[in-house]
Scaffold this active site. Sequence first.
Site, PDB file in Angstrom:
ATOM      1  N   HIS A  10     -11.046   1.891   3.927  1.00  9.58           N
ATOM      2  CA  HIS A  10     -10.525   2.585   2.752  1.00  9.58           C
ATOM      3  C   HIS A  10     -11.575   2.881   1.686  1.00  9.58           C
ATOM      4  O   HIS A  10     -11.241   3.122   0.537  1.00  9.58           O
ATOM      5  CB  HIS A  10      -9.393   1.776   2.120  1.00  9.58           C
ATOM      6  CG  HIS A  10      -8.109   1.869   2.869  1.00  9.58           C
ATOM      7  ND1 HIS A  10      -6.916   1.388   2.368  1.00  9.58           N
ATOM      8  CD2 HIS A  10      -7.808   2.395   4.083  1.00  9.58           C
ATOM      9  CE1 HIS A  10      -5.942   1.602   3.258  1.00  9.58           C
ATOM     10  NE2 HIS A  10      -6.470   2.212   4.299  1.00  9.58           N
ATOM     11  N   ASP A  25      -6.391  -4.026  10.810  1.00  8.82           N
ATOM     12  CA  ASP A  25      -5.648  -2.802  10.489  1.00  8.82           C
ATOM     13  C   ASP A  25      -6.360  -1.596  11.083  1.00  8.82           C
ATOM     14  O   ASP A  25      -7.221  -0.990  10.458  1.00  8.82           O
ATOM     15  CB  ASP A  25      -5.501  -2.644   8.977  1.00  8.82           C
ATOM     16  CG  ASP A  25      -4.617  -1.454   8.603  1.00  8.82           C
ATOM     17  OD1 ASP A  25      -4.068  -0.818   9.522  1.00  8.82           O
ATOM     18  OD2 ASP A  25      -4.481  -1.160   7.410  1.00  8.82           O
ATOM     19  N   ASP A  31      -9.169   4.456  10.838  1.00 10.19           N
ATOM     20  CA  ASP A  31      -8.913   3.078  11.272  1.00 10.19           C
ATOM     21  C   ASP A  31      -9.247   2.943  12.751  1.00 10.19           C
ATOM     22  O   ASP A  31      -8.367   3.003  13.606  1.00 10.19           O
ATOM     23  CB  ASP A  31      -7.447   2.719  11.019  1.00 10.19           C
ATOM     24  CG  ASP A  31      -7.099   2.733   9.545  1.00 10.19           C
ATOM     25  OD1 ASP A  31      -7.302   1.710   8.895  1.00 10.19           O
ATOM     26  OD2 ASP A  31      -6.619   3.778   9.063  1.00 10.19           O
ATOM     27  N   ASP A  86     -11.998   8.260   5.922  1.00 14.31           N
ATOM     28  CA  ASP A  86     -11.013   7.193   5.886  1.00 14.31           C
ATOM     29  C   ASP A  86     -10.252   7.140   7.209  1.00 14.31           C
ATOM     30  O   ASP A  86      -9.315   7.894   7.434  1.00 14.31           O
ATOM     31  CB  ASP A  86     -10.047   7.439   4.722  1.00 14.31           C
ATOM     32  CG  ASP A  86      -8.877   6.481   4.755  1.00 14.31           C
ATOM     33  OD1 ASP A  86      -9.090   5.314   5.096  1.00 14.31           O
ATOM     34  OD2 ASP A  86      -7.758   6.913   4.447  1.00 14.31           O
ATOM     35  N   GLU A 117      -3.081  -3.063  -2.164  1.00  7.54           N
ATOM     36  CA  GLU A 117      -4.191  -2.480  -1.400  1.00  7.54           C
ATOM     37  C   GLU A 117      -4.555  -1.090  -1.911  1.00  7.54           C
ATOM     38  O   GLU A 117      -3.703  -0.214  -2.040  1.00  7.54           O
ATOM     39  CB  GLU A 117      -3.796  -2.410   0.080  1.00  7.54           C
ATOM     40  CG  GLU A 117      -4.837  -1.788   0.976  1.00  7.54           C
ATOM     41  CD  GLU A 117      -4.393  -1.741   2.425  1.00  7.54           C
ATOM     42  OE1 GLU A 117      -5.135  -1.185   3.257  1.00  7.54           O
ATOM     43  OE2 GLU A 117      -3.289  -2.237   2.725  1.00  7.54           O
ATOM     44  N   TRP A 150       0.858  -1.177   0.000  1.00  3.82           N
ATOM     45  CA  TRP A 150       0.000   0.000   0.000  1.00  3.82           C
ATOM     46  C   TRP A 150       0.896   1.228   0.000  1.00  3.82           C
ATOM     47  O   TRP A 150       1.821   1.337   0.804  1.00  3.82           O
ATOM     48  CB  TRP A 150      -0.911   0.063   1.228  1.00  3.82           C
ATOM     49  CG  TRP A 150      -1.553   1.415   1.366  1.00  3.82           C
ATOM     50  CD1 TRP A 150      -2.620   1.882   0.663  1.00  3.82           C
ATOM     51  CD2 TRP A 150      -1.149   2.484   2.238  1.00  3.82           C
ATOM     52  NE1 TRP A 150      -2.909   3.181   1.034  1.00  3.82           N
ATOM     53  CE2 TRP A 150      -2.016   3.575   2.003  1.00  3.82           C
ATOM     54  CE3 TRP A 150      -0.134   2.620   3.178  1.00  3.82           C
ATOM     55  CZ2 TRP A 150      -1.903   4.784   2.675  1.00  3.82           C
ATOM     56  CZ3 TRP A 150      -0.026   3.829   3.855  1.00  3.82           C
ATOM     57  CH2 TRP A 150      -0.897   4.887   3.602  1.00  3.82           C
TER      58      TRP A 150
END
Length: 419
Positions: free
Chosen positions: A263, A327, A297, A295, A227, A186
């Site tokens: 994502h 993740d 996490d 976006d 990714e 990524w």
Amino acid sequence: MSSNLELAYKLACEKYAEYGVDVAKAVEALNKISLSIHAWQGDDVVGFEDTNHALTGGCQVTGNYPGRARNSEELRQDLDLALSLIPGKHRVNLQGHQVDKMLPGVDRDAFTIENFSGWLDWAKAKGIGMDLAPAFYSHPKLDNGLSLSHPDKGIRDFWVNHGIACRKIGAEFGKALGTPCISNFWAPDGFKDKPADAFAPRQRLAESLDRCFAEAIDPAFERDAVEAKLFGIGTESCTVGSHEFYMLYAPSRNKMLCLDSGHFHPTESIGEKLSAIFTFMDEILLHVSRGVRWDSDHVTTINDELLAIARESVVYGYSDKIHYALDYFDASINRIGAWVIGARSFQMALLIALLEPHCMLWDAEGKFDFTSRLALQETAKSLPWGAVWDYFCASNNVPTGAGYMAAIKDYEKKVLLNR
């Protein structure tokens, strides 16, 4: 295991049997699913290089909870506790800058297994597999937000060599540990405002990736994934490695596609993509996270998106074609707690999916009896999966409920607060 827990499990088995579900088979299937635990939750994606690289590329972590791992030894110590509280046997995923040690004059483009020797020794002792992702960020060579797609060939060369180095290190992990290392690529490349030319950077990205993957490596030792991302901090208007780019790149190069649930657009579910993707692909990597409004996490929790991902990944028998990974990163709470809560939440979602009365649902759907299908879908939500989860935890000798917090709080007091 307490008699009350065993009784609850027995009653749950009887209830599920009414819907044609074999609970023991579901528990056995869950025991076979290994998660790749993301090491970067423990060090706030800072890494352990002996330089002060700026945090760039959209990997900034919110919060400053005490006890961040400052080196790989501390990180492994934290992972030891986390893994002891997550039922089942799992593996660990590293970023390319989470080195065990630095060598004089050696930068990321020349890393070798020697830089990760402590990780290899640790994984051997624990009998677990290791995964590794190149770190195309937080380095001066991420220039103007570009790495593999940079117009300067010298900068591209640096990052290509880092990708090559990580693949070779991954192969060493795979050979030594007896399980292939997943090398996930990524890159944060993109533009804050709309570029005049979005085509050339994508051409350069494709060329750079081709160079990274030019050397054939035995898939028994190392496997490659790519990714995509919708956008990130500083790349709000254009992400070079978009979903469309990698949806075509991955099958054209025989690489795994990696889908990250943080994502995509907040209203877009990656669970809904799995049946379409597996119509044409045999293997994918899932990065399970939780996006909130943009976006991001966040620690995974049992919400509609997580349930959809879990359901779509097991109900058709895909689980042996999916490499499951986590993740997310949150430094506003205890980092070990974040690992354990997130991993167990995803495992619970997987269990709920494995316990779905899918034969009855498919039968109703086959008869175009959509009313009965809806009734069964709603009824399944209240079936006693919690008793089965407690049994699964107890069978794996980990605490049930939130009982794991006692060990985490004790560790925080004795270790984390003293760092």
